[in-house]
Design a protein around this motif. Structure first.
Motif, PDB file in Angstrom:
ATOM      1  N   ASP A  67     -35.659 -42.180  82.894  1.00  0.00           N
ATOM      2  CA  ASP A  67     -37.066 -42.267  83.259  1.00  0.00           C
ATOM      3  C   ASP A  67     -37.669 -40.906  83.608  1.00  0.00           C
ATOM      4  N   ARG A  68     -36.943 -40.102  84.338  1.00  0.00           N
ATOM      5  CA  ARG A  68     -37.423 -38.765  84.680  1.00  0.00           C
ATOM      6  C   ARG A  68     -36.273 -37.775  84.530  1.00  0.00           C
ATOM      7  N   LYS A  69     -36.627 -36.518  84.377  1.00  0.00           N
ATOM      8  CA  LYS A  69     -35.601 -35.492  84.211  1.00  0.00           C
ATOM      9  C   LYS A  69     -34.788 -35.355  85.492  1.00  0.00           C
ATOM     10  N   GLY A  70     -33.469 -35.449  85.371  1.00  0.00           N
ATOM     11  CA  GLY A  70     -32.592 -35.345  86.522  1.00  0.00           C
ATOM     12  C   GLY A  70     -32.032 -33.941  86.684  1.00  0.00           C
ATOM     13  N   LYS A  71     -30.991 -33.831  87.483  1.00  0.00           N
ATOM     14  CA  LYS A  71     -30.389 -32.542  87.783  1.00  0.00           C
ATOM     15  C   LYS A  71     -29.064 -32.378  87.053  1.00  0.00           C
ATOM     16  N   VAL A  72     -28.740 -31.128  86.748  1.00  0.00           N
ATOM     17  CA  VAL A  72     -27.527 -30.794  86.005  1.00  0.00           C
ATOM     18  C   VAL A  72     -26.651 -29.891  86.863  1.00  0.00           C
ATOM     19  N   GLY A  73     -25.369 -30.232  86.961  1.00  0.00           N
ATOM     20  CA  GLY A  73     -24.398 -29.390  87.642  1.00  0.00           C
ATOM     21  C   GLY A  73     -23.410 -28.826  86.639  1.00  0.00           C
ATOM     22  N   TYR A  74     -22.902 -27.627  86.908  1.00  0.00           N
ATOM     23  CA  TYR A  74     -22.000 -26.955  85.971  1.00  0.00           C
ATOM     24  C   TYR A  74     -20.866 -26.284  86.727  1.00  0.00           C
ATOM     25  N   VAL A  75     -19.647 -26.517  86.273  1.00  0.00           N
ATOM     26  CA  VAL A  75     -18.467 -25.861  86.831  1.00  0.00           C
ATOM     27  C   VAL A  75     -17.834 -25.026  85.726  1.00  0.00           C
ATOM     28  N   PRO A  76     -17.924 -23.687  85.803  1.00  0.00           N
ATOM     29  CA  PRO A  76     -17.328 -22.844  84.766  1.00  0.00           C
ATOM     30  C   PRO A  76     -15.808 -22.885  84.842  1.00  0.00           C
ATOM     31  N   GLN A  77     -15.176 -22.330  83.815  1.00  0.00           N
ATOM     32  CA  GLN A  77     -13.720 -22.359  83.758  1.00  0.00           C
ATOM     33  C   GLN A  77     -13.086 -21.598  84.903  1.00  0.00           C
ATOM     34  N   LYS A  78     -13.672 -20.494  85.304  1.00  0.00           N
ATOM     35  CA  LYS A  78     -13.149 -19.748  86.432  1.00  0.00           C
ATOM     36  C   LYS A  78     -14.186 -18.724  86.873  1.00  0.00           C
ATOM     37  N   ALA A  79     -14.023 -18.243  88.086  1.00  0.00           N
ATOM     38  CA  ALA A  79     -14.865 -17.173  88.608  1.00  0.00           C
ATOM     39  C   ALA A  79     -13.941 -16.162  89.273  1.00  0.00           C
ATOM     40  N   VAL A  80     -14.397 -14.930  89.379  1.00  0.00           N
ATOM     41  CA  VAL A  80     -13.578 -13.874  89.972  1.00  0.00           C
ATOM     42  C   VAL A  80     -14.226 -13.416  91.266  1.00  0.00           C
ATOM     43  N   PHE A  81     -13.455 -13.439  92.351  1.00  0.00           N
ATOM     44  CA  PHE A  81     -13.940 -12.991  93.649  1.00  0.00           C
ATOM     45  C   PHE A  81     -13.008 -11.901  94.172  1.00  0.00           C
ATOM     46  N   GLU A  82     -13.559 -10.777  94.539  1.00  0.00           N
ATOM     47  CA  GLU A  82     -12.756  -9.684  95.096  1.00  0.00           C
ATOM     48  C   GLU A  82     -12.179 -10.104  96.444  1.00  0.00           C
ATOM     49  N   SER A  83     -10.889  -9.849  96.652  1.00  0.00           N
ATOM     50  CA  SER A  83     -10.240 -10.248  97.900  1.00  0.00           C
ATOM     51  C   SER A  83     -10.825  -9.523  99.108  1.00  0.00           C
ATOM     52  N   SER A  84     -11.399  -8.343  98.890  1.00  0.00           N
ATOM     53  CA  SER A  84     -11.964  -7.576  99.996  1.00  0.00           C
ATOM     54  C   SER A  84     -13.391  -7.993 100.334  1.00  0.00           C
ATOM     55  N   LEU A  85     -14.007  -8.801  99.492  1.00  0.00           N
ATOM     56  CA  LEU A  85     -15.392  -9.219  99.727  1.00  0.00           C
ATOM     57  C   LEU A  85     -15.441 -10.194 100.903  1.00  0.00           C
ATOM     58  N   PRO A  86     -16.211  -9.881 101.961  1.00  0.00           N
ATOM     59  CA  PRO A  86     -16.245 -10.743 103.150  1.00  0.00           C
ATOM     60  C   PRO A  86     -17.122 -11.972 102.950  1.00  0.00           C
ATOM     61  N   LEU A  87     -16.839 -12.735 101.906  1.00  0.00           N
ATOM     62  CA  LEU A  87     -17.594 -13.941 101.589  1.00  0.00           C
ATOM     63  C   LEU A  87     -16.675 -15.143 101.768  1.00  0.00           C
ATOM     64  N   THR A  88     -16.952 -15.937 102.785  1.00  0.00           N
ATOM     65  CA  THR A  88     -16.108 -17.099 103.032  1.00  0.00           C
ATOM     66  C   THR A  88     -16.513 -18.257 102.130  1.00  0.00           C
ATOM     67  N   VAL A  89     -15.672 -19.280 102.109  1.00  0.00           N
ATOM     68  CA  VAL A  89     -15.980 -20.487 101.357  1.00  0.00           C
ATOM     69  C   VAL A  89     -17.310 -21.073 101.829  1.00  0.00           C
ATOM     70  N   MET A  90     -17.501 -21.149 103.158  1.00  0.00           N
ATOM     71  CA  MET A  90     -18.744 -21.687 103.701  1.00  0.00           C
ATOM     72  C   MET A  90     -19.941 -20.818 103.314  1.00  0.00           C
ATOM     73  N   ASP A  91     -19.775 -19.487 103.366  1.00  0.00           N
ATOM     74  CA  ASP A  91     -20.856 -18.588 102.950  1.00  0.00           C
ATOM     75  C   ASP A  91     -21.263 -18.879 101.507  1.00  0.00           C
TER      76      ASP A  91
END
Length: 250
Positions: A67-91
């Motif tokens: 009936d109306r346009k819905g939302k689309v979610g996407y999970v890529p095959q992988k992502a790269v995060f630097e171990s030194s980057l102070p980005l937590t899972v919650m962040d």
């Protein structure tokens, strides 16, 4: 709201002289789990990226909403995060949830967002690791967080590219259970997957792609032991060893 159906008419994709997808016409039914399988280099990820509009193609691809346009979610095959980057899972989850820098958010609103973020992380078994840095997680754990991030908008269509890459058995089981829950809610799921046994457990519709659409139907009809080797060797001189071994063991 039920998820959309997806129709493809004469879809072709070519990079230079290399034909990636050739004359694919097909329909993915609404509100079901669809798994795209096939040998390495057969165009599975390219098909997903074409449906998402992330790569150029010829032909027509249409997403049909009830009936109306819905939302689309996407999970890529992988992502790269630097171990030194102070980005937590919650962040990471909060950044994707708010779409604004964290320090711009009011604490009251941020508290509500944290609660919702924890709910999504709990669905993939990662709530207890919310304070861990993304770069310190295993590849499989990062995939689970990416899955949680894709659920933030409560998508009606969820597209997954090898969602269990690098996961241990516990992570795989979490995602399988979640996928079944999402389908029971009427969402449409479209995933590239390589694990024959896991796809059988999902009871999905299977679509075998190797530049062309080779076979399509319920998992019990497509992934029979006598068909697996032929399907994944079609039009290809090199077959994924993992796919071949799993099929022979079935």
């Amino acid at each position: 709201m039920i998820g959309p159906s997806i129709s493809l008419q004469n879809v072709n994709l070519q990079y230079g002289e290399n034909q990636i997808l050739h004359a694919i016409s097909h329909e993915f039914a609404a509100g079901q789990c669809h798994v795209v399988m096939g040998p390495n280099g057969g165009g599975k990820t390219s098909l997903l990226r074409s449906i998402l509009g992330l790569t150029p193609f010829t032909g027509n691809i249409n997403i049909h909403w009830a009936d109306r346009k819905g939302k689309v979610g996407y999970v890529p095959q992988k992502a790269v995060f630097e171990s030194s980057l102070p980005l937590t899972v919650m962040d990471f989850i909060l950044l994707n949830q708010s779409r604004t820098p964290l320090f711009w958010s009011r604490w009251r609103n941020l508290s509500k967002q944290r609660g919702f973020a924890l709910e999504q992380l709990d669905r993939v078994g990662m709530a207890e690791r919310a304070d861990r840095r993304m770069g310190q997680l295993s590849g499989g754990e990062q995939q689970r967080v990416l899955f949680a991030q894709a659920l933030l908008d409560n998508p009606d269509l969820l597209v997954l590219d090898e969602p269990t890459t690098g996961m241990d058995e516990l992570g795989v089981r979490y995602l399988e259970s979640l996928i079944l829950d999402l389908v029971s809610e009427g969402k449409t799921l479209l995933a590239v997957h390589h694990d024959v046994s896991a796809v059988r457990r999902l009871g999905a519709n299977v679509h075998v792609v190797n530049r062309q659409l080779i076979d399509s139907g319920p998992v019990e009809d497509v992934l029979t032991p006598e068909k697996v080797e032929r399907l994944f060797n079609h039009y290809s001189t090199k077959v994924s060893d993992d796919m071949f071994k799993q099929g022979k063991a079935a």
